[in-house]
Write a protein that holds these residues in place. Structure first.
Motif, PDB file in Angstrom:
ATOM      1  N   GLY A   1     -14.195  13.957  -3.445  1.00 42.65           N
ATOM      2  CA  GLY A   1     -13.038  14.293  -4.265  1.00 42.65           C
ATOM      3  C   GLY A   1     -12.115  13.111  -4.477  1.00 42.65           C
ATOM      4  O   GLY A   1     -11.827  12.363  -3.532  1.00 42.65           O
ATOM      5  N   GLY A   2     -11.634  12.963  -5.694  1.00 41.97           N
ATOM      6  CA  GLY A   2     -10.762  11.844  -6.018  1.00 41.97           C
ATOM      7  C   GLY A   2      -9.354  12.008  -5.485  1.00 41.97           C
ATOM      8  O   GLY A   2      -8.770  11.070  -4.945  1.00 41.97           O
ATOM      9  N   SER A   3      -8.770  13.212  -5.630  1.00 35.68           N
ATOM     10  CA  SER A   3      -7.394  13.430  -5.173  1.00 35.68           C
ATOM     11  C   SER A   3      -7.270  13.170  -3.680  1.00 35.68           C
ATOM     12  O   SER A   3      -6.320  12.536  -3.214  1.00 35.68           O
ATOM     13  N   SER A   4      -8.228  13.684  -2.926  1.00 36.75           N
ATOM     14  CA  SER A   4      -8.210  13.507  -1.466  1.00 36.75           C
ATOM     15  C   SER A   4      -8.333  12.042  -1.085  1.00 36.75           C
ATOM     16  O   SER A   4      -7.535  11.511  -0.305  1.00 36.75           O
ATOM     17  N   LEU A   5      -9.331  11.361  -1.639  1.00 33.59           N
ATOM     18  CA  LEU A   5      -9.565   9.960  -1.285  1.00 33.59           C
ATOM     19  C   LEU A   5      -8.410   9.076  -1.728  1.00 33.59           C
ATOM     20  O   LEU A   5      -7.963   8.199  -0.983  1.00 33.59           O
ATOM     21  N   TRP A   6      -7.906   9.295  -2.927  1.00 35.51           N
ATOM     22  CA  TRP A   6      -6.773   8.505  -3.413  1.00 35.51           C
ATOM     23  C   TRP A   6      -5.542   8.696  -2.527  1.00 35.51           C
ATOM     24  O   TRP A   6      -4.878   7.734  -2.153  1.00 35.51           O
ATOM     25  N   SER A   7      -5.239   9.954  -2.209  1.00 36.94           N
ATOM     26  CA  SER A   7      -4.022  10.222  -1.443  1.00 36.94           C
ATOM     27  C   SER A   7      -4.097   9.631  -0.039  1.00 36.94           C
ATOM     28  O   SER A   7      -3.129   9.028   0.438  1.00 36.94           O
ATOM     29  N   PHE A   8      -5.241   9.755   0.621  1.00 34.15           N
ATOM     30  CA  PHE A   8      -5.375   9.196   1.965  1.00 34.15           C
ATOM     31  C   PHE A   8      -5.410   7.669   1.938  1.00 34.15           C
ATOM     32  O   PHE A   8      -4.917   7.013   2.862  1.00 34.15           O
ATOM     33  N   THR A   9      -5.984   7.106   0.882  1.00 32.43           N
ATOM     34  CA  THR A   9      -5.993   5.652   0.743  1.00 32.43           C
ATOM     35  C   THR A   9      -4.572   5.131   0.547  1.00 32.43           C
ATOM     36  O   THR A   9      -4.158   4.158   1.187  1.00 32.43           O
ATOM     37  N   ILE A  10      -3.818   5.778  -0.333  1.00 36.18           N
ATOM     38  CA  ILE A  10      -2.423   5.385  -0.545  1.00 36.18           C
ATOM     39  C   ILE A  10      -1.629   5.544   0.744  1.00 36.18           C
ATOM     40  O   ILE A  10      -0.852   4.656   1.127  1.00 36.18           O
ATOM     41  N   LEU A  11      -1.825   6.668   1.421  1.00 37.13           N
ATOM     42  CA  LEU A  11      -1.123   6.938   2.676  1.00 37.13           C
ATOM     43  C   LEU A  11      -1.347   5.826   3.692  1.00 37.13           C
ATOM     44  O   LEU A  11      -0.398   5.328   4.316  1.00 37.13           O
ATOM     45  N   LEU A  12      -2.590   5.398   3.843  1.00 37.99           N
ATOM     46  CA  LEU A  12      -2.931   4.390   4.851  1.00 37.99           C
ATOM     47  C   LEU A  12      -2.478   2.996   4.446  1.00 37.99           C
ATOM     48  O   LEU A  12      -1.903   2.257   5.262  1.00 37.99           O
ATOM     49  N   PHE A  13      -2.699   2.634   3.200  1.00 37.81           N
ATOM     50  CA  PHE A  13      -2.439   1.246   2.812  1.00 37.81           C
ATOM     51  C   PHE A  13      -0.958   0.950   2.589  1.00 37.81           C
ATOM     52  O   PHE A  13      -0.564  -0.215   2.620  1.00 37.81           O
ATOM     53  N   ILE A  14      -0.145   1.967   2.379  1.00 36.27           N
ATOM     54  CA  ILE A  14       1.305   1.721   2.387  1.00 36.27           C
ATOM     55  C   ILE A  14       1.718   1.249   3.769  1.00 36.27           C
ATOM     56  O   ILE A  14       2.517   0.319   3.917  1.00 36.27           O
ATOM     57  N   LEU A  15       1.151   1.862   4.809  1.00 38.07           N
ATOM     58  CA  LEU A  15       1.447   1.435   6.180  1.00 38.07           C
ATOM     59  C   LEU A  15       0.904   0.034   6.440  1.00 38.07           C
ATOM     60  O   LEU A  15       1.581  -0.797   7.066  1.00 38.07           O
ATOM     61  N   VAL A  16      -0.310  -0.238   5.977  1.00 44.77           N
ATOM     62  CA  VAL A  16      -0.900  -1.575   6.148  1.00 44.77           C
ATOM     63  C   VAL A  16      -0.006  -2.621   5.490  1.00 44.77           C
ATOM     64  O   VAL A  16       0.215  -3.708   6.040  1.00 44.77           O
ATOM     65  N   LYS A  17       0.525  -2.287   4.306  1.00 47.49           N
ATOM     66  CA  LYS A  17       1.415  -3.204   3.601  1.00 47.49           C
ATOM     67  C   LYS A  17       2.703  -3.426   4.377  1.00 47.49           C
ATOM     68  O   LYS A  17       3.175  -4.570   4.531  1.00 47.49           O
ATOM     69  N   GLN A  18       3.291  -2.338   4.864  1.00 47.69           N
ATOM     70  CA  GLN A  18       4.532  -2.454   5.638  1.00 47.69           C
ATOM     71  C   GLN A  18       4.311  -3.302   6.890  1.00 47.69           C
ATOM     72  O   GLN A  18       5.164  -4.113   7.262  1.00 47.69           O
ATOM     73  N   ASP A  19       3.166  -3.133   7.515  1.00 47.26           N
ATOM     74  CA  ASP A  19       2.867  -3.906   8.727  1.00 47.26           C
ATOM     75  C   ASP A  19       2.650  -5.378   8.400  1.00 47.26           C
ATOM     76  O   ASP A  19       3.104  -6.261   9.143  1.00 47.26           O
ATOM     77  N   ALA A  20       1.973  -5.649   7.284  1.00 43.71           N
ATOM     78  CA  ALA A  20       1.715  -7.041   6.913  1.00 43.71           C
ATOM     79  C   ALA A  20       3.002  -7.770   6.577  1.00 43.71           C
ATOM     80  O   ALA A  20       3.116  -8.984   6.814  1.00 43.71           O
ATOM     81  N   ALA A  21       3.990  -7.032   6.064  1.00 41.81           N
ATOM     82  CA  ALA A  21       5.243  -7.664   5.663  1.00 41.81           C
ATOM     83  C   ALA A  21       6.256  -7.761   6.788  1.00 41.81           C
ATOM     84  O   ALA A  21       7.318  -8.363   6.612  1.00 41.81           O
ATOM     85  N   ARG A  22       5.956  -7.165   7.938  1.00 38.99           N
ATOM     86  CA  ARG A  22       6.959  -7.119   9.010  1.00 38.99           C
ATOM     87  C   ARG A  22       7.306  -8.511   9.532  1.00 38.99           C
ATOM     88  O   ARG A  22       8.429  -8.754   9.983  1.00 38.99           O
ATOM     89  N   THR A  23       6.332  -9.466   9.476  1.00 36.40           N
ATOM     90  CA  THR A  23       6.582 -10.824   9.976  1.00 36.40           C
ATOM     91  C   THR A  23       7.531 -11.591   9.058  1.00 36.40           C
ATOM     92  O   THR A  23       8.078 -12.619   9.464  1.00 36.40           O
ATOM     93  N   MET A  24       7.713 -11.060   7.812  1.00 36.35           N
ATOM     94  CA  MET A  24       8.615 -11.728   6.872  1.00 36.35           C
ATOM     95  C   MET A  24      10.064 -11.334   7.116  1.00 36.35           C
ATOM     96  O   MET A  24      10.976 -11.948   6.578  1.00 36.35           O
ATOM     97  N   LEU A  25      10.231 -10.253   7.952  1.00 32.13           N
ATOM     98  CA  LEU A  25      11.590  -9.786   8.220  1.00 32.13           C
ATOM     99  C   LEU A  25      12.253 -10.629   9.295  1.00 32.13           C
ATOM    100  O   LEU A  25      11.606 -11.116  10.215  1.00 32.13           O
TER     101      LEU A  25
END
Length: 418
Positions: A393-417
């Motif tokens: 399913g596209g909705s499921s995969l998209w939503s879980f991918t967005i959910l996870l990679f927003i966190l990955v992005k926030q974590d990657a940017a934490r060293t810039m803070l």
């Protein structure tokens, strides 16, 4: 450019690798469950596995876009995303397409979108945004009311369409517990769940008598101190209300197929050829896999379509049949590793937004994993929620991918803070 390059090297690749492993297992399982010798190409768009390749490719593009966005993008627009998805959840009740008795899909040609899947992500964002605001203290009553309202709104709106999907929002209580929710709230919640289950198994009059006897015993031991007696009375009233409300809810609020699923779970009205058929066939498929499974594409239950919805809600039984207990253990192990990694990322965030969001993501994935696997082995009612990253399913995969990679992005940017 230099900033994006720095963030790229700071990406938590362990999380990304675990994600890719689960998505790959999902594609293999969908291929096995939907396999047709006349359509052996995995890119065949006439089969679900061909369509899933498209969903996976688009999900990876989404992941890359998220990683390229500024880390402040999602905190800034959290409330906007939340409002949009709430409007979509309301809109789908009037303009959506009914699937399996639930009107929770928008359909445009061959493309279907389930707003409730994305509502989980935006609720997580909105809650994290609110809890990270200035002068926000959990001790304040207004803070608690607004936090519960942010979670409660989608819970109610989604519940009007699909009770099963709405239960996912209840997992946010663990996020609030991490942020300062008193332990007694969790205790009361667990007691409420226990009473709910007992109400399904025991007649209400017997439970009422048990509550009265227990109340009098507690009152006898507390009578000298006279402390918390008002709470005792309130607890007795709420408990009595619950045990009589549950049968009413089951018989008058739930839809017929949902009521049958609950009765099947607790051992009432089991019909192996009717509503319990899916679970029974799923249990047979998983059990037949034994220790090491029958091998890829060798599952008889899978091959002959004995289990309905085998590429979506019951995808885990394909893993159990073809790869056995060992394969199922590996898949669950990957999920546990991912959840532990998410919690690690959440704890090392330098912002409240990142921490709250990380715990929200962990709770959503954990709830889906527990309920979905529980459905396939008959431990929980069939409520129709997907297995993260694996179900078709596209909705499921998209939503879980967005959910996870927003966190990955926030974590990657934490060293810039600073």
């Amino acid at each position: 450019m230099e900033k994006n390059r720095s963030i790229f090297f700071n990406i938590d690749w362990i999380t990304v690798i675990l994600y890719c492993c689960l998505v790959a297992i999902g594609l293999m399982s969908i291929y096995a469950a939907n396999y047709d010798p006349r359509h052996i190409s995995i890119f065949d768009m006439q089969r679900n596995y061909g369509k899933q390749v498209v969903w996976i490719s688009s999900a990876l593009i989404l992941a890359c876009v998220i990683l390229l966005l500024d880390s402040k993008f999602f905190p800034t627009f959290s409330y906007g995303f939340y409002a949009i998805t709430m409007l979509m959840v309301i809109g789908v009740m009037f303009f959506g397409r009914s699937v399996m008795g639930n009107r929770n899909w928008f359909e445009i040609g061959s493309f279907r979108l389930q707003p409730s899947e994305f509502a989980k992500v935006t609720t997580c964002l909105a809650l994290a945004r609110f809890m990270s605001g200035t002068n926000i203290k959990w001790q304040d009553l207004n803070t608690r009311i607004i936090a519960f309202a942010i979670v409660g709104l989608p819970f109610l709106l989604v519940g009007l369409q699909d009770v099963g999907s709405s239960l996912t929002f209840s997992s946010f209580i663990f996020v609030l517990f991490r942020e300062g929710l008193p332990p007694w709230v969790l205790l009361i919640t667990l007691l409420g769940i226990t009473l709910f289950v007992l109400s399904l198994l025991v007649k209400s009059v017997y439970l009422f008598a048990l509550i009265l006897v227990s109340g009098f015993m507690i009152f006898y031991y507390m009578r000298k101190t006279r402390k918390n007696l008002s709470l005792l009375v309130l607890g007795a009233i709420l408990s009595s209300t619950l045990i009589f409300a549950v049968p009413f809810f089951i018989n008058n609020v739930l839809k017929p197929h949902q009521r049958v699923r609950v009765n099947n779970l607790v051992g009432k009205d089991i019909d192996l050829k009717g509503n319990y058929y899916n679970v029974n066939q799923s249990q047979i498929a998983i059990g037949s896999g034994r220790l090491l499974g029958k091998g890829f594409l060798q599952g008889t239950q899978t091959k002959f379509d004995f289990v309905p919805e085998q590429t979506t809600d019951f995808i885990f039984c394909t893993v159990g049949e073809e790869w056995g207990f060992a394969g199922a253990l590996v898949v669950i192990g990957l999920y546990v590793a991912l959840l532990m990694r998410i919690i690690t990322l959440a704890e090392r965030q330098r912002t409240t937004f990142g921490r709250v969001y990380g715990y929200g993501a962990a709770c959503i994935i954990f709830f889906h994993l527990t309920i979905n696997v529980g459905m396939t082995i008959g431990l929980v009612p069939v409520i129709g929620i997907p297995l993260p990253f694996i179900s078709y399913g596209g909705s499921s995969l998209w939503s879980f991918t967005i959910l996870l990679f927003i966190l990955v992005k926030q974590d990657a940017a934490r060293t810039m803070l600073r």
